[in-house]
Design a protein around this motif. Sequence first.
Motif, PDB file in Angstrom:
ATOM      1  N   GLN A   1      30.032 -22.053  -1.861  1.00 11.32           N
ATOM      2  CA  GLN A   1      29.149 -21.199  -1.058  1.00 11.32           C
ATOM      3  C   GLN A   1      29.530 -21.253   0.415  1.00 11.32           C
ATOM      4  O   GLN A   1      29.567 -20.225   1.090  1.00 11.32           O
ATOM      5  CB  GLN A   1      27.676 -21.598  -1.247  1.00 11.32           C
ATOM      6  CG  GLN A   1      26.709 -20.524  -0.815  1.00 11.32           C
ATOM      7  CD  GLN A   1      26.917 -19.214  -1.585  1.00 11.32           C
ATOM      8  OE1 GLN A   1      27.156 -19.195  -2.795  1.00 11.32           O
ATOM      9  NE2 GLN A   1      26.851 -18.102  -0.866  1.00 11.32           N
ATOM     10  N   ASN A   2      29.852 -22.433   0.911  1.00  9.85           N
ATOM     11  CA  ASN A   2      30.282 -22.547   2.310  1.00  9.85           C
ATOM     12  C   ASN A   2      31.594 -21.807   2.540  1.00  9.85           C
ATOM     13  O   ASN A   2      31.800 -21.204   3.598  1.00  9.85           O
ATOM     14  CB  ASN A   2      30.441 -24.004   2.720  1.00  9.85           C
ATOM     15  CG  ASN A   2      29.113 -24.700   2.872  1.00  9.85           C
ATOM     16  OD1 ASN A   2      28.105 -24.082   3.197  1.00  9.85           O
ATOM     17  ND2 ASN A   2      29.096 -25.996   2.615  1.00  9.85           N
ATOM     18  N   LEU A   3      32.489 -21.859   1.565  1.00 10.66           N
ATOM     19  CA  LEU A   3      33.762 -21.164   1.694  1.00 10.66           C
ATOM     20  C   LEU A   3      33.544 -19.647   1.738  1.00 10.66           C
ATOM     21  O   LEU A   3      34.202 -18.940   2.501  1.00 10.66           O
ATOM     22  CB  LEU A   3      34.694 -21.536   0.533  1.00 10.66           C
ATOM     23  CG  LEU A   3      36.120 -21.014   0.611  1.00 10.66           C
ATOM     24  CD1 LEU A   3      36.837 -21.570   1.839  1.00 10.66           C
ATOM     25  CD2 LEU A   3      36.891 -21.384  -0.646  1.00 10.66           C
ATOM     26  N   VAL A   4      32.590 -19.166   0.951  1.00 14.04           N
ATOM     27  CA  VAL A   4      32.282 -17.734   0.938  1.00 14.04           C
ATOM     28  C   VAL A   4      31.628 -17.311   2.259  1.00 14.04           C
ATOM     29  O   VAL A   4      31.993 -16.294   2.856  1.00 14.04           O
ATOM     30  CB  VAL A   4      31.360 -17.386  -0.260  1.00 14.04           C
ATOM     31  CG1 VAL A   4      30.792 -15.973  -0.142  1.00 14.04           C
ATOM     32  CG2 VAL A   4      32.103 -17.565  -1.568  1.00 14.04           C
ATOM     33  N   GLU A   5      30.690 -18.115   2.734  1.00 14.10           N
ATOM     34  CA  GLU A   5      29.899 -17.733   3.910  1.00 14.10           C
ATOM     35  C   GLU A   5      30.542 -18.114   5.240  1.00 14.10           C
ATOM     36  O   GLU A   5      30.309 -17.443   6.250  1.00 14.10           O
ATOM     37  CB  GLU A   5      28.508 -18.363   3.822  1.00 14.10           C
ATOM     38  CG  GLU A   5      27.677 -17.831   2.671  1.00 14.10           C
ATOM     39  CD  GLU A   5      26.362 -18.574   2.498  1.00 14.10           C
ATOM     40  OE1 GLU A   5      26.088 -19.521   3.263  1.00 14.10           O
ATOM     41  OE2 GLU A   5      25.604 -18.195   1.581  1.00 14.10           O
ATOM     42  N   ARG A   6      31.317 -19.195   5.265  1.00 15.26           N
ATOM     43  CA  ARG A   6      31.850 -19.706   6.532  1.00 15.26           C
ATOM     44  C   ARG A   6      33.300 -20.157   6.369  1.00 15.26           C
ATOM     45  O   ARG A   6      33.669 -21.264   6.738  1.00 15.26           O
ATOM     46  CB  ARG A   6      30.991 -20.880   7.010  1.00 15.26           C
ATOM     47  CG  ARG A   6      29.537 -20.529   7.180  1.00 15.26           C
ATOM     48  CD  ARG A   6      28.652 -21.651   7.704  1.00 15.26           C
ATOM     49  NE  ARG A   6      29.232 -22.947   7.837  1.00 15.26           N
ATOM     50  CZ  ARG A   6      28.842 -24.037   7.157  1.00 15.26           C
ATOM     51  NH1 ARG A   6      27.890 -23.954   6.275  1.00 15.26           N
ATOM     52  NH2 ARG A   6      29.404 -25.194   7.367  1.00 15.26           N
ATOM     53  N   GLU A   7      34.121 -19.315   5.828  1.00 17.93           N
ATOM     54  CA  GLU A   7      35.517 -19.656   5.534  1.00 17.93           C
ATOM     55  C   GLU A   7      36.238 -20.204   6.761  1.00 17.93           C
ATOM     56  O   GLU A   7      37.043 -21.131   6.660  1.00 17.93           O
ATOM     57  CB  GLU A   7      36.238 -18.416   5.009  1.00 17.93           C
ATOM     58  CG  GLU A   7      37.668 -18.655   4.639  1.00 17.93           C
ATOM     59  CD  GLU A   7      38.339 -17.445   4.020  1.00 17.93           C
ATOM     60  OE1 GLU A   7      39.568 -17.345   4.157  1.00 17.93           O
ATOM     61  OE2 GLU A   7      37.645 -16.614   3.399  1.00 17.93           O
ATOM     62  N   GLU A   8      35.941 -19.662   7.935  1.00 22.58           N
ATOM     63  CA  GLU A   8      36.624 -20.066   9.156  1.00 22.58           C
ATOM     64  C   GLU A   8      36.282 -21.500   9.588  1.00 22.58           C
ATOM     65  O   GLU A   8      36.985 -22.073  10.422  1.00 22.58           O
ATOM     66  CB  GLU A   8      36.312 -19.087  10.304  1.00 22.58           C
ATOM     67  CG  GLU A   8      34.871 -19.119  10.788  1.00 22.58           C
ATOM     68  CD  GLU A   8      33.862 -18.387   9.886  1.00 22.58           C
ATOM     69  OE1 GLU A   8      32.658 -18.542  10.118  1.00 22.58           O
ATOM     70  OE2 GLU A   8      34.284 -17.690   8.940  1.00 22.58           O
ATOM     71  N   ASP A   9      35.250 -22.089   9.024  1.00 26.80           N
ATOM     72  CA  ASP A   9      34.895 -23.475   9.353  1.00 26.80           C
ATOM     73  C   ASP A   9      35.857 -24.491   8.740  1.00 26.80           C
ATOM     74  O   ASP A   9      35.832 -25.660   9.119  1.00 26.80           O
ATOM     75  CB  ASP A   9      33.470 -23.800   8.889  1.00 26.80           C
ATOM     76  CG  ASP A   9      32.406 -23.127   9.743  1.00 26.80           C
ATOM     77  OD1 ASP A   9      32.767 -22.533  10.789  1.00 26.80           O
ATOM     78  OD2 ASP A   9      31.224 -23.179   9.360  1.00 26.80           O
ATOM     79  N   PHE A  10      36.669 -24.046   7.797  1.00 21.98           N
ATOM     80  CA  PHE A  10      37.619 -24.932   7.132  1.00 21.98           C
ATOM     81  C   PHE A  10      39.001 -24.763   7.759  1.00 21.98           C
ATOM     82  O   PHE A  10      39.414 -23.654   8.092  1.00 21.98           O
ATOM     83  CB  PHE A  10      37.696 -24.623   5.632  1.00 21.98           C
ATOM     84  CG  PHE A  10      36.420 -24.881   4.889  1.00 21.98           C
ATOM     85  CD1 PHE A  10      36.110 -26.150   4.430  1.00 21.98           C
ATOM     86  CD2 PHE A  10      35.516 -23.850   4.660  1.00 21.98           C
ATOM     87  CE1 PHE A  10      34.930 -26.389   3.746  1.00 21.98           C
ATOM     88  CE2 PHE A  10      34.335 -24.085   3.972  1.00 21.98           C
ATOM     89  CZ  PHE A  10      34.038 -25.361   3.516  1.00 21.98           C
ATOM     90  N   GLY A  11      39.706 -25.865   7.887  1.00 19.83           N
ATOM     91  CA  GLY A  11      41.090 -25.793   8.350  1.00 19.83           C
ATOM     92  C   GLY A  11      41.951 -25.092   7.306  1.00 19.83           C
ATOM     93  O   GLY A  11      41.569 -24.993   6.133  1.00 19.83           O
TER      94      GLY A  11
END
Length: 104
Positions: free
Chosen positions: A73-83
């Motif tokens: 869910q975080n990857l879908v909603e906030r992909e840019e937060d991951f390196g």
Amino acid sequence: MNIIDFVKGIKIGIEPYFFDNVDVEVEQAVKNAISSLEREGAVVETVRIPTLPYAQYAEMITIISEASAIHHQNLVEREEDFGDDVRFLLKLGEIPSAVDYLQA
């Protein structure tokens, strides 16, 4: 019961695969320990587990699939937060099917 009584006659299987890509110091320490156990009466035998070299791939499928499920869910909603490296692994973890995951 002391350790010598416990070790005497015990069978220890050694899979040579575990000595692949190991630091020389670690390999020597383990082999010294094995020799010590043999001197105390342990029976050491070479064993072969033919599928063992593939275990690292099964482990990788399991680890990245579970991480992807947790962070989906975080990857879908906030992909840019991951390196870039983590994002790549999380996306990679969504590729294996349920069959692949369970067989791993």
